[in-house]
Design an enzyme around this catalytic site. Sequence first.
Site, PDB file in Angstrom:
ATOM      1  N   ASP A 202     -17.562  99.405  12.808  1.00  0.00           N
ATOM      2  CA  ASP A 202     -16.423  98.902  13.104  1.00  0.00           C
ATOM      3  C   ASP A 202     -15.471  99.789  13.631  1.00  0.00           C
ATOM      4  O   ASP A 202     -15.288 100.805  12.976  1.00  0.00           O
ATOM      5  CB  ASP A 202     -15.583  98.073  11.974  1.00  0.00           C
ATOM      6  CG  ASP A 202     -14.765  96.880  12.550  1.00  0.00           C
ATOM      7  OD1 ASP A 202     -15.058  95.905  12.787  1.00  0.00           O
ATOM      8  OD2 ASP A 202     -13.454  97.533  12.399  1.00  0.00           O
ATOM      9  N   ILE A 203     -14.810  99.734  14.956  1.00  0.00           N
ATOM     10  CA  ILE A 203     -13.939 100.539  15.415  1.00  0.00           C
ATOM     11  C   ILE A 203     -12.365 100.504  14.521  1.00  0.00           C
ATOM     12  O   ILE A 203     -12.058  99.335  14.385  1.00  0.00           O
ATOM     13  CB  ILE A 203     -13.518 100.317  16.928  1.00  0.00           C
ATOM     14  CG1 ILE A 203     -14.995 100.479  17.688  1.00  0.00           C
ATOM     15  CG2 ILE A 203     -12.522 101.270  17.526  1.00  0.00           C
ATOM     16  CD1 ILE A 203     -14.778 100.170  19.257  1.00  0.00           C
ATOM     17  N   ASN A 210      -5.895  97.682  22.224  1.00  0.00           N
ATOM     18  CA  ASN A 210      -5.602  96.700  23.077  1.00  0.00           C
ATOM     19  C   ASN A 210      -3.891  96.358  23.054  1.00  0.00           C
ATOM     20  O   ASN A 210      -3.535  96.021  24.231  1.00  0.00           O
ATOM     21  CB  ASN A 210      -6.333  95.045  22.404  1.00  0.00           C
ATOM     22  CG  ASN A 210      -7.679  95.051  22.843  1.00  0.00           C
ATOM     23  OD1 ASN A 210      -8.239  95.584  24.046  1.00  0.00           O
ATOM     24  ND2 ASN A 210      -8.298  94.522  21.961  1.00  0.00           N
ATOM     25  N   ASP A 219     -11.790  97.108  26.778  1.00  0.00           N
ATOM     26  CA  ASP A 219     -13.028  96.912  27.282  1.00  0.00           C
ATOM     27  C   ASP A 219     -13.803  98.209  27.645  1.00  0.00           C
ATOM     28  O   ASP A 219     -15.007  98.413  27.399  1.00  0.00           O
ATOM     29  CB  ASP A 219     -13.111  95.960  28.518  1.00  0.00           C
ATOM     30  CG  ASP A 219     -12.680  94.512  28.167  1.00  0.00           C
ATOM     31  OD1 ASP A 219     -12.765  94.299  26.825  1.00  0.00           O
ATOM     32  OD2 ASP A 219     -12.586  93.850  29.219  1.00  0.00           O
ATOM     33  N   GLU A 245     -14.998  94.350  18.134  1.00  0.00           N
ATOM     34  CA  GLU A 245     -15.208  95.824  17.875  1.00  0.00           C
ATOM     35  C   GLU A 245     -16.122  95.865  17.102  1.00  0.00           C
ATOM     36  O   GLU A 245     -16.315  96.945  16.491  1.00  0.00           O
ATOM     37  CB  GLU A 245     -13.795  96.364  17.563  1.00  0.00           C
ATOM     38  CG  GLU A 245     -13.460  95.979  15.992  1.00  0.00           C
ATOM     39  CD  GLU A 245     -12.501  94.907  15.920  1.00  0.00           C
ATOM     40  OE1 GLU A 245     -11.588  94.681  15.195  1.00  0.00           O
ATOM     41  OE2 GLU A 245     -12.644  93.912  16.949  1.00  0.00           O
TER      42      GLU A 245
END
Length: 342
Positions: A202-203, A210, A219, A245
């Site tokens: 997971d980022i 965003n 993206d 993500e």
Amino acid sequence: MTQLLEQLAALTGLRDRDALDAGLVAAVADLTRARRVAVHRVVGDEGAQRWLTRAQRGEASSAPVMVSMWTDSGDQPALDEQPAWRDCLLTGRPRTWRASDNLSLFPLPGQVGQGGVVEVVTERAPTPAQVRSINAVLAVVRNQLGLLDYSERDTLTGLLNRKSFDDSFYKAAIQPVQDLLPDGQAERRQTAPPRYWLAVLDIDHFKQVNDNFGHVIGDEVLLIVSQLMCSTFRYYDQLYRFGGEEFVVLLRCATEEDAFLAFDRFRSRVATHSFPQVQRLTLSIGFTDVRPGDTPVAAVERADRAVYFAKNHGRDQVRCLEALIRQGQLADDDKASDVEFF
């Protein structure tokens, strides 16, 4: 003509890459009455590519012998060690010649990096009608692979999508790995069964990316992360984007320590990579051992527990659920391994 139509109809009903390779071998063998038909695919990273015999059928066989894509290709011939196969693949043109056998090669479609050749050994050189039949079979396989890519892959990153995860999980984690002996007979390795590990990646703070830089940059970040995944993990490791993500990796290796090192190597690559505008990103990674009788939902839930722990304890780290339980930092919740009936 009826036989060809029957074979083509059977191929169009297949929705699995292994089944397509097996169906291709069976169709060509039946249409040509070949002594041997084999599918050889190119596997491995750029500069270290090898040939893996994925499926083959001989005169004595009624069904193709399959080899898993999880097979270690280290003892398989390198790309240039089979120049005829290589040239057929690169030129995209069939080759037929007479040596000790009438041997024909046909270029084989495949996803990026996994094209190959179909090897056909016959009593006599294939007739023009047989060559047309083989090309028709290959055209159908090419179209089917295109449909599979469209349905199984994430449109942004090109990684496998969540829709394809369950089938891959059962096939890769439960099915034993087989190798082909030189004479084409299959045997299972007389070693310990392979172990598999499932990781959720997971980022960290991706919403801020965003919010601060816009979805176009977001993206681009997702695309770069997926590219780093493809260049870090091995060709046969299963890489998925589950949405947003969140990414998933299904990895085969011998020990928990090896799995940790593989996942931490990727975490480090992301942490040291310079992303456009964003500059620095980190990942929280949680992973778990895939257990006998496991289910995809149970394995992902266990890995998620380790991810949540990582995020609540500083982020930018790799955590193994089983290690956390041994250390007393998480409680053992064995219900995740039970099969659920609905």
